[in-house]
Motif scaffolding. Structure first.
Motif, mmCIF file in Angstrom:
data_model
loop_
_atom_site.group_PDB
_atom_site.id
_atom_site.type_symbol
_atom_site.label_atom_id
_atom_site.label_comp_id
_atom_site.label_asym_id
_atom_site.label_seq_id
_atom_site.Cartn_x
_atom_site.Cartn_y
_atom_site.Cartn_z
ATOM 1 N N TRP A 349 0.979 -1.350 -0.079
ATOM 2 C CA TRP A 349 -0.011 -0.061 0.074
ATOM 3 C C TRP A 349 0.766 1.248 -0.138
ATOM 4 O O TRP A 349 0.371 2.224 -0.469
ATOM 5 C CB TRP A 349 -1.009 -0.024 1.210
ATOM 6 C CG TRP A 349 -1.700 1.225 1.499
ATOM 7 C CD1 TRP A 349 -1.580 1.945 2.512
ATOM 8 C CD2 TRP A 349 -2.738 1.944 0.458
ATOM 9 N NE1 TRP A 349 -2.529 2.860 2.353
ATOM 10 C CE2 TRP A 349 -3.168 2.832 1.256
ATOM 11 C CE3 TRP A 349 -3.105 1.381 -0.545
ATOM 12 C CZ2 TRP A 349 -4.230 3.734 1.034
ATOM 13 C CZ3 TRP A 349 -4.203 2.311 -1.276
ATOM 14 C CH2 TRP A 349 -4.787 3.575 -0.493
ATOM 15 N N ALA A 350 1.900 1.194 0.774
ATOM 16 C CA ALA A 350 2.924 2.243 0.792
ATOM 17 C C ALA A 350 3.636 2.656 -0.463
ATOM 18 O O ALA A 350 3.742 3.757 -1.006
ATOM 19 C CB ALA A 350 3.954 2.123 2.095
ATOM 20 N N ALA A 351 3.914 1.459 -1.175
ATOM 21 C CA ALA A 351 4.438 1.658 -2.515
ATOM 22 C C ALA A 351 3.509 2.338 -3.595
ATOM 23 O O ALA A 351 3.834 3.472 -4.341
ATOM 24 C CB ALA A 351 4.950 0.518 -3.183
ATOM 25 N N ILE A 352 2.217 1.707 -3.534
ATOM 26 C CA ILE A 352 1.211 2.589 -4.555
ATOM 27 C C ILE A 352 0.923 3.860 -4.028
ATOM 28 O O ILE A 352 0.891 4.689 -5.081
ATOM 29 C CB ILE A 352 -0.021 1.735 -4.347
ATOM 30 C CG1 ILE A 352 0.162 0.011 -4.742
ATOM 31 C CG2 ILE A 352 -1.114 2.186 -5.020
ATOM 32 C CD1 ILE A 352 -0.982 -0.940 -4.365
ATOM 33 N N LEU A 353 1.051 4.307 -2.846
ATOM 34 C CA LEU A 353 0.626 5.484 -2.304
ATOM 35 C C LEU A 353 1.849 6.667 -2.779
ATOM 36 O O LEU A 353 1.650 7.644 -3.603
ATOM 37 C CB LEU A 353 0.589 5.883 -0.869
ATOM 38 C CG LEU A 353 -0.739 5.555 -0.196
ATOM 39 C CD1 LEU A 353 -0.571 5.578 1.091
ATOM 40 C CD2 LEU A 353 -1.851 6.296 -0.915
ATOM 41 N N SER A 354 3.110 6.063 -2.772
ATOM 42 C CA SER A 354 4.420 6.652 -3.325
ATOM 43 C C SER A 354 4.217 7.094 -4.711
ATOM 44 O O SER A 354 4.509 8.154 -5.120
ATOM 45 C CB SER A 354 5.602 5.795 -3.052
ATOM 46 O OG SER A 354 6.694 6.681 -2.998
ATOM 47 N N ILE A 355 3.892 6.103 -5.638
ATOM 48 C CA ILE A 355 3.756 6.208 -6.942
ATOM 49 C C ILE A 355 2.555 7.433 -7.422
ATOM 50 O O ILE A 355 2.758 8.098 -8.187
ATOM 51 C CB ILE A 355 3.167 4.784 -7.695
ATOM 52 C CG1 ILE A 355 4.517 3.907 -7.445
ATOM 53 C CG2 ILE A 355 3.032 4.935 -9.247
ATOM 54 C CD1 ILE A 355 4.359 2.513 -7.921
ATOM 55 N N ASN A 356 1.541 7.165 -6.539
ATOM 56 C CA ASN A 356 0.307 8.120 -6.475
ATOM 57 C C ASN A 356 0.711 9.534 -6.330
ATOM 58 O O ASN A 356 0.504 10.472 -6.986
ATOM 59 C CB ASN A 356 -0.704 7.705 -5.627
ATOM 60 C CG ASN A 356 -1.909 8.553 -5.902
ATOM 61 O OD1 ASN A 356 -2.552 8.514 -7.061
ATOM 62 N ND2 ASN A 356 -2.129 9.383 -4.966
#
Length: 419
Positions: A349-356
């Motif tokens: 989830w943290a990785a997806i948020l970072s990309i976002n």
């Protein structure tokens, strides 16, 4: 409390790496960084190291890197202004007091005639005996006003003095570091948990679902959907999600035997969108190895980069409404839910948020990194920069509009989760 801590660590890490990108590229370009801040509003903690103050501020909703020359922070001394000077061993001015009342015996007072603290680095005027004097100013001179010390910023240390390419890279580095962070998080997941084989094998079928009614069983290996070969679970799930209410022709391998069936995905509505769902679950075996983890990190970063861009496209075309957007409250609630499923899901989830975060900051909107890059593009085409006051006004309007959008999104989140 654990959920709050998880949110603060995740969001703080994303902001830290974003600002770290700006910071490192600014330093590499020789730009003076006055402040590296996490959060906005009143300062909670501040540590000065070298020419930069590192701060944590009250509102954990972002951060910033304040570079010399960006916010009209240069010091100007007007003619006729009485200042106090401290002269160093080299004969250059090392400290300038703008206050009239200074009790330091080493201070020489001067009625300024002319001063340049950016390019030529000098100050001249008349001392208390009426003599005209001129002093060179050190590149590390400190200006003191009302007890606050500010290091002067020679023009070659200011953001605007740098070539267009260096300025653009300094701004682009923030979002880029978010993509790098996402890659390393996915890499860590691959190394620690292993890399899913991603084979399209059904691990279980929920009772009463379209898949169960059509005869799909545990262990079925999906070979084709509507005549098109399927090689990964990701491909398979995307076809299902994109086909709500549309009958699909499946071909599966069941213990070496080819079996065909037709399944009509159920329509699921979520966040203003419709998804297809047939009621099957997936539990892939994993493989471990450094090379596999690197490939997995790159594949996942690219996959989510594309997926978020697709969602942005739906927002532009109206298929995705503003009511479905989430602000800090929505992100907190999502983090709270994800945290219940373990550390690896939280990392994902943290990785997806970072990309976002990286993609959102690259949007060509005023006040965002993408907006500033757009002005650099105009500068490159025109051959000269846009007037700073005009650009500043555009960014100011952009900030106001973003604040309004944030309030609307936050209110939607509050209504969605608490009413």
């Amino acid at each position: 409390m654990e959920n709050v801590l998880a949110f603060v660590i995740i969001f703080g890490s994303l902001v830290f790496f974003h600002e770290l990108g700006h910071f490192l590229l600014a330093k590499r370009a020789g730009i003076m960084v006055r402040e590296f801040a996490i959060g906005f509003g009143p300062k909670i903690i501040g540590i000065t190291k070298g020419e930069t103050i590192y701060t944590i501020r009250l509102l954990p909703l972002g951060g910033y890197v304040r570079m010399a020359g960006e916010d009209f922070d240069t010091v100007e001394i007007q003619p006729g202004h009485r200042v106090g000077l401290v002269i160093g061993k080299t004969g250059k001015v090392e400290k300038i007091y703008l206050n009239r009342n200074v009790s330091n015996p080493d201070v020489l007072f001067l009625e300024t005639e002319e001063a340049d603290l950016e390019k030529e680095l000098f100050i001249e005027g008349y001392d208390d005996e009426g003599q005209h004097v001129r002093y060179d100013v050190s590149r590390k001179t400190v200006v003191v006003e009302k007890g606050q010390e500010t290091l002067i910023a020679p023009y070659d240390r200011q953001f605007e003095s740098k070539p267009l390419g260096s300025r653009a890279m300094t701004i682009f580095a923030g979002p880029f570091f978010n993509f790098i962070l996402a890659f390393f998080i996915f890499l860590a997941i691959g190394l620690l948990q292993g890399v899913p084989t991603n084979e399209p094998i059904i691990s279980s079928v929920d009772s009463g679902t379209p898949a169960q009614v059509a005869g799909m069983k545990k262990g079925d290996y999906i070979k084709e959907v509507n005549g098109k070969p399927v090689t990964t679970w990701t491909e398979f799930s995307e076809v299902i999600q994109d086909s709500p209410g549309i009958p699909l022709q499946f071909k599966v391998d069941r213990n070496g035997e080819s079996v065909s069936m037709v399944i009509k995905p159920a329509t699921i509505k979520q966040d203003g969108r419709e998804f297809g769902q047939i009621g099957v679950r997936y539990s892939s075996p994993v493989e471990k190895g450094p090379l596999k983890a690197v490939v997995y990190g790159a594949e996942q970063t690219i996959f989510w980069f594309k997926k978020i861009f697709e969602l942005l496209g739906m927002l532009v075309t109206g298929k995705f409404t503003i009511d479905a957007l989430s602000g800090p409250v929505g992100i907190y609630k999502a983090t709270e839910e994800v945290a219940q499923y373990g550390i690896y899901n939280l990392m994902n989830w943290a990785a997806i948020l970072s990309i976002n975060l990286g993609i959102m900051n690259l949007l060509p909107l005023p006040a965002l990194d993408g907006g500033r890059l757009l002005f650099f593009l105009f500068e490159g085409v025109r051959g000269k920069p846009i007037d700073k006051q005009k650009e500043g006004m555009v960014h100011f309007v952009g900030i106001m509009l973003l604040m309004v959008l944030m309030l609307v999104v936050t209110w939607n989140d509050i209504q969605r989760f608490f009413f």
